[in-house]
Write an enzyme that holds these catalytic residues in place. Structure first.
Site, PDB file in Angstrom:
ATOM      1  N   SER A 135     100.197  39.418  51.701  1.00  0.00           N
ATOM      2  CA  SER A 135     101.466  39.075  52.251  1.00  0.00           C
ATOM      3  C   SER A 135     103.118  39.237  51.396  1.00  0.00           C
ATOM      4  CB  SER A 135     101.101  37.877  52.683  1.00  0.00           C
ATOM      5  OG  SER A 135     101.674  36.693  51.772  1.00  0.00           O
ATOM      6  N   LEU A 177      97.477  37.633  32.359  1.00  0.00           N
ATOM      7  CA  LEU A 177      97.108  38.814  31.039  1.00  0.00           C
ATOM      8  C   LEU A 177      97.475  38.555  29.811  1.00  0.00           C
ATOM      9  CD1 LEU A 177      99.585  40.266  34.287  1.00  0.00           C
ATOM     10  CD2 LEU A 177      97.277  41.369  33.685  1.00  0.00           C
ATOM     11  N   HIS A 187     105.331  32.114  41.852  1.00  0.00           N
ATOM     12  CA  HIS A 187     103.449  30.754  41.655  1.00  0.00           C
ATOM     13  C   HIS A 187     104.006  29.568  43.082  1.00  0.00           C
ATOM     14  CE1 HIS A 187     100.926  28.622  39.485  1.00  0.00           C
ATOM     15  NE2 HIS A 187     101.495  27.571  39.454  1.00  0.00           N
TER      16      HIS A 187
HETATM   17  C1  GAR Z   1     100.536  32.968  46.574  1.00  0.00           C
HETATM   18  O1  GAR Z   1     100.846  31.574  47.463  1.00  0.00           O
HETATM   19  C2  GAR Z   1     101.114  33.574  45.703  1.00  0.00           C
HETATM   20  O2  GAR Z   1     102.024  32.811  45.556  1.00  0.00           O
HETATM   21  C3  GAR Z   1     100.191  32.839  45.085  1.00  0.00           C
HETATM   22  O3  GAR Z   1      98.771  33.524  45.192  1.00  0.00           O
HETATM   23  C4  GAR Z   1      99.567  33.600  46.708  1.00  0.00           C
HETATM   24  C5  GAR Z   1      99.115  35.280  46.948  1.00  0.00           C
HETATM   25  O4  GAR Z   1      98.881  35.286  48.527  1.00  0.00           O
HETATM   26  N1  GAR Z   1      99.839  33.359  43.788  1.00  0.00           N
HETATM   27  C6  GAR Z   1      99.015  32.538  42.237  1.00  0.00           C
HETATM   28  O5  GAR Z   1      99.017  31.288  42.868  1.00  0.00           O
HETATM   29  C7  GAR Z   1      99.357  33.177  41.041  1.00  0.00           C
HETATM   30  N2  GAR Z   1      99.432  31.937  40.389  1.00  0.00           N
HETATM   31  P1  GAR Z   1      99.444  36.618  48.766  1.00  0.00           P
HETATM   32  O6  GAR Z   1      98.241  37.634  48.280  1.00  0.00           O
HETATM   33  O7  GAR Z   1      99.667  36.772  50.408  1.00  0.00           O
HETATM   34  O8  GAR Z   1     100.483  37.457  48.383  1.00  0.00           O
END
Ligand code: GAR
Length: 208
Positions: A13, A93, A109
């Site tokens: 998203s 990574l 994050h």
């Molecule tokens: C988001 O909330 C992002 O902040 C988190 O994963 C979700 C991805 O949502 N990222 C992490 O936790 C990275 N450490 P999305 O695929 O709908 O963008």
């Protein structure tokens, strides 16, 4: 035209928000590819439907983390990116990969870093009794969920909130701050000095 490659692992998203704002606001940039570490992701389906190039680098097909990182970088470099955007990319990574894209690798994050790096950020924030939570866009350094902070959003924690409620409230702000941070990058408005990021025009980098 700045070339953006976005890495996703799932829903995508944030990638979608960046792609849509880039087109709608006419940034001097283009999302040239979306790369995932898993084939069956909603993020890849969206990208393909939009006519964006897609690629999969399956981490399970590589014997070591270093091999995966090298294969991933080879695919990314095929798109000659000016900026690589991690958007819900859930693989750690290694330092060689991070150094290769130094100062042109962004991550989001779902916590107010440096609080709660790693997984289950909303659960941990609730357990800690936080009254406000948020999300952070940052340049990536070899340390997990760490690096010069580009932008943060802050939202309240309401009585009775559970993990899902917090995640949804924070995610809505991610879709605002990540596109804005990427826009500022491609417009050349971000300056990093001594690990501190500023906007060349002095704009606020916190969304409340
Ligand atoms: C988001 O909330 C992002 O902040 C988190 O994963 C979700 C991805 O949502 N990222 C992490 O936790 C990275 N450490 P999305 O695929 O709908 O963008």
């Amino acid at each position: 035209m700045q070339r953006i490659v976005i890495l996703v692992s799932g829903r995508g998203s944030n990638m979608e928000a960046i792609h849509q704002r880039c087109a709608a606001e006419g940034w001097p940039a283009q999302v040239v590819a979306v790369v995932a570490n898993r084939a069956d992701t909603a993020g890849l389906r969206y990208a393909a439907a939009q006519g964006i190039a897609t690629a999969v680098v399956d981490h399970k097909a590589h014997a070591s983390r270093e091999d995966f990182d090298t294969a991933l970088a080879d695919v990314i470099d095929g798109y000659a990116p000016d900026l690589v955007v991690l958007a819900g990319f859930m693989r750690i990574l290694g330092p060689a990969f991070v150094r290769r894209y130094e100062n042109r690798l962004l991550n989001i994050h779902p916590s107010l870093l440096p609080a709660f790096p790693g997984l289950h950020t909303h659960r941990r924030a609730l357990a800690a009794g936080c009254k406000a939570v948020g999300a952070t866009v940052h340049f990536v350094t070899p340390e997990l969920d760490h690096g010069p902070i580009v932008m943060q959003s802050v939202v309240p924690v309401h009585p009775g909130d559970d993990e899902q409620a917090l995640a949804a409230r924070v995610l809505a702000t991610e879709h605002v701050i990540y596109p804005l941070a990427v826009r500022w990058f491609v417009e050349g408005r971000l300056r990093v000095e001594g690990g501190i990021v500023s906007h060349t025009g002095g704009a606020s980098q916190v969304l409340l």
